[in-house]
Motif scaffolding. Sequence first.
Motif, PDB file in Angstrom:
ATOM      1  N   LEU A  18       1.050  -1.110  -0.005  1.00 39.19           N
ATOM      2  CA  LEU A  18      -0.002  -0.016   0.062  1.00 39.19           C
ATOM      3  C   LEU A  18       0.993   1.282   0.154  1.00 39.19           C
ATOM      4  N   PHE A  19       2.096   1.300   0.721  1.00 36.00           N
ATOM      5  CA  PHE A  19       3.051   2.321   0.826  1.00 36.00           C
ATOM      6  C   PHE A  19       3.456   2.475  -0.668  1.00 36.00           C
ATOM      7  N   LEU A  20       3.640   1.659  -1.437  1.00 44.51           N
ATOM      8  CA  LEU A  20       4.033   1.797  -2.881  1.00 44.51           C
ATOM      9  C   LEU A  20       3.194   2.519  -3.688  1.00 44.51           C
ATOM     10  N   GLN A  21       1.982   2.241  -3.381  1.00 40.56           N
ATOM     11  CA  GLN A  21       0.807   3.070  -3.929  1.00 40.56           C
ATOM     12  C   GLN A  21       0.670   4.279  -3.575  1.00 40.56           C
ATOM     13  N   GLN A  22       0.465   4.366  -2.269  1.00 43.07           N
ATOM     14  CA  GLN A  22       0.391   6.015  -1.899  1.00 43.07           C
ATOM     15  C   GLN A  22       0.481   5.961  -0.395  1.00 43.07           C
ATOM     16  N   ASN A  23       1.529   6.732   0.123  1.00 46.11           N
ATOM     17  CA  ASN A  23       1.744   6.834   1.502  1.00 46.11           C
ATOM     18  C   ASN A  23       0.938   7.735   2.408  1.00 46.11           C
ATOM     19  N   THR A  24       0.434   7.404   3.462  1.00 39.16           N
ATOM     20  CA  THR A  24      -0.269   8.369   4.247  1.00 39.16           C
ATOM     21  C   THR A  24       0.182   8.390   5.632  1.00 39.16           C
ATOM     22  N   PRO A  25      -0.074   9.408   6.443  1.00 38.39           N
ATOM     23  CA  PRO A  25       0.239   9.419   8.098  1.00 38.39           C
ATOM     24  C   PRO A  25      -0.140   8.173   8.666  1.00 38.39           C
ATOM     25  N   ALA A  26      -1.655   7.872   8.567  1.00 42.19           N
ATOM     26  CA  ALA A  26      -2.313   6.634   9.192  1.00 42.19           C
ATOM     27  C   ALA A  26      -1.588   5.567   8.629  1.00 42.19           C
ATOM     28  N   LEU A  27      -1.138   5.347   7.488  1.00 40.36           N
ATOM     29  CA  LEU A  27      -0.439   4.011   6.757  1.00 40.36           C
ATOM     30  C   LEU A  27       0.724   3.914   7.616  1.00 40.36           C
ATOM     31  N   ALA A  28       1.608   5.077   7.657  1.00 42.98           N
ATOM     32  CA  ALA A  28       2.797   5.017   8.182  1.00 42.98           C
ATOM     33  C   ALA A  28       2.758   4.552   9.979  1.00 42.98           C
ATOM     34  N   LEU A  29       1.802   4.965  10.486  1.00 48.23           N
ATOM     35  CA  LEU A  29       1.574   4.609  11.938  1.00 48.23           C
ATOM     36  C   LEU A  29       1.103   3.133  11.950  1.00 48.23           C
ATOM     37  N   GLU A  30       0.357   2.638  11.017  1.00 49.08           N
ATOM     38  CA  GLU A  30      -0.026   1.279  11.106  1.00 49.08           C
ATOM     39  C   GLU A  30       1.343   0.445  10.589  1.00 49.08           C
ATOM     40  N   ARG A  31       2.086   0.599   9.750  1.00 49.93           N
ATOM     41  CA  ARG A  31       3.189   0.086   9.446  1.00 49.93           C
ATOM     42  C   ARG A  31       4.587   0.070  10.637  1.00 49.93           C
ATOM     43  N   ALA A  32       4.482   1.209  11.329  1.00 46.68           N
ATOM     44  CA  ALA A  32       5.304   1.310  12.360  1.00 46.68           C
ATOM     45  C   ALA A  32       4.886   0.506  13.578  1.00 46.68           C
ATOM     46  N   SER A  33       3.541   0.486  13.790  1.00 46.50           N
ATOM     47  CA  SER A  33       2.877  -0.127  14.642  1.00 46.50           C
ATOM     48  C   SER A  33       2.945  -1.775  14.652  1.00 46.50           C
ATOM     49  N   LEU A  34       2.883  -2.314  13.379  1.00 43.51           N
ATOM     50  CA  LEU A  34       3.222  -3.720  13.129  1.00 43.51           C
ATOM     51  C   LEU A  34       4.535  -4.019  13.557  1.00 43.51           C
ATOM     52  N   ARG A  35       5.551  -3.418  13.366  1.00 43.61           N
ATOM     53  CA  ARG A  35       6.861  -3.694  13.559  1.00 43.61           C
ATOM     54  C   ARG A  35       7.031  -3.436  14.926  1.00 43.61           C
ATOM     55  N   LEU A  36       6.284  -2.677  15.825  1.00 47.90           N
ATOM     56  CA  LEU A  36       6.549  -2.751  17.166  1.00 47.90           C
ATOM     57  C   LEU A  36       5.857  -4.129  17.914  1.00 47.90           C
ATOM     58  N   GLN A  37       4.965  -4.540  17.075  1.00 48.71           N
ATOM     59  CA  GLN A  37       4.199  -5.935  17.605  1.00 48.71           C
ATOM     60  C   GLN A  37       5.419  -6.840  17.373  1.00 48.71           C
ATOM     61  N   LEU A  38       6.084  -6.865  16.286  1.00 49.89           N
ATOM     62  CA  LEU A  38       7.296  -7.959  16.108  1.00 49.89           C
ATOM     63  C   LEU A  38       8.221  -7.701  17.117  1.00 49.89           C
ATOM     64  N   VAL A  39       8.408  -6.596  17.724  1.00 44.52           N
ATOM     65  CA  VAL A  39       9.532  -6.305  18.650  1.00 44.52           C
ATOM     66  C   VAL A  39       8.986  -7.079  20.113  1.00 44.52           C
ATOM     67  N   HIS A  40       7.779  -6.982  20.471  1.00 43.87           N
ATOM     68  CA  HIS A  40       7.383  -7.602  21.550  1.00 43.87           C
ATOM     69  C   HIS A  40       6.858  -9.348  21.475  1.00 43.87           C
ATOM     70  N   VAL A  41       7.035  -9.837  20.215  1.00 43.13           N
ATOM     71  CA  VAL A  41       7.006 -11.023  20.035  1.00 43.13           C
ATOM     72  C   VAL A  41       8.428 -11.772  19.741  1.00 43.13           C
ATOM     73  N   SER A  42       9.608 -11.036  19.433  1.00 36.62           N
ATOM     74  CA  SER A  42      10.524 -11.696  19.162  1.00 36.62           C
ATOM     75  C   SER A  42      11.380 -11.721  20.450  1.00 36.62           C
ATOM     76  N   HIS A  43      12.305 -12.690  20.308  1.00 36.42           N
ATOM     77  CA  HIS A  43      13.192 -13.250  21.686  1.00 36.42           C
ATOM     78  C   HIS A  43      14.588 -12.766  21.320  1.00 36.42           C
ATOM     79  N   SER A  44      14.908 -12.306  20.130  1.00 34.71           N
ATOM     80  CA  SER A  44      16.341 -12.006  19.707  1.00 34.71           C
ATOM     81  C   SER A  44      16.277 -10.331  19.752  1.00 34.71           C
ATOM     82  N   ARG A  45      17.407  -9.924  20.528  1.00 34.76           N
ATOM     83  CA  ARG A  45      17.730  -8.595  20.701  1.00 34.76           C
ATOM     84  C   ARG A  45      17.974  -7.976  19.585  1.00 34.76           C
ATOM     85  N   ALA A  46      18.784  -8.517  18.559  1.00 35.43           N
ATOM     86  CA  ALA A  46      19.240  -8.021  17.419  1.00 35.43           C
ATOM     87  C   ALA A  46      17.777  -7.653  16.416  1.00 35.43           C
ATOM     88  N   GLU A  47      17.006  -8.749  16.417  1.00 40.66           N
ATOM     89  CA  GLU A  47      15.609  -8.554  15.793  1.00 40.66           C
ATOM     90  C   GLU A  47      14.939  -7.312  16.259  1.00 40.66           C
TER      91      GLU A  47
END
Length: 175
Positions: A18-47
């Motif tokens: 979706l970002f490649l089609q059209q970026n919006t502030p709300a989309l950026a917020l969702e994309r960042a939030s998804l990465r933060l969710q991965l931070v919480h499920v990851s057990h690897s400090r590097a990840e």
Amino acid sequence: MAEDSRMIVSRIGETDQLFLQQNTPALALERASLRLQLVHVSHSRAEQIHFLQEAIVLLEQARIEFEEMPLNLYLELSIQLARTYLSYFEISQEQRFALITQQILKPLTIYENAEIYFLLAHASLGKNETAMTRHWLNKYSKSNQFDPILLNQHPAFQSLKQHEWFATLIKAHLN
């Protein structure tokens, strides 16, 4: 990979398209939030650090890329960015991330947002600034969103339980 992680990664792929089609502030917020969710499920400090860095880039870019956006969306982006830096602080224990959190949020205190006060208190505590922590917690306690149970149970504030002022702050709102 756990099912939760697969779903998050799948959604990251969708939002990146979706970002490649059209970026919006709300989309950026969702994309960042998804990465933060991965931070919480990851057990690897590097990840975790990798996903935090991606989230920071997305949020920083969104805050400057869009000249016009509703104030509430700008505040959401800023608060999410501050949360991300605080997560980075929690993982690395590098005080510079607590300082960056303060630099993001202090100009936004004019909006009298409870979460801003809470995050500033957390960042101040991370920098061993007990007086500033107390200042921001007092402001937080005067807001409608003050949650004494959350504050009392939050791991970052456990060291404050030995202070009388902290116990008084909690007790005053539990009655």
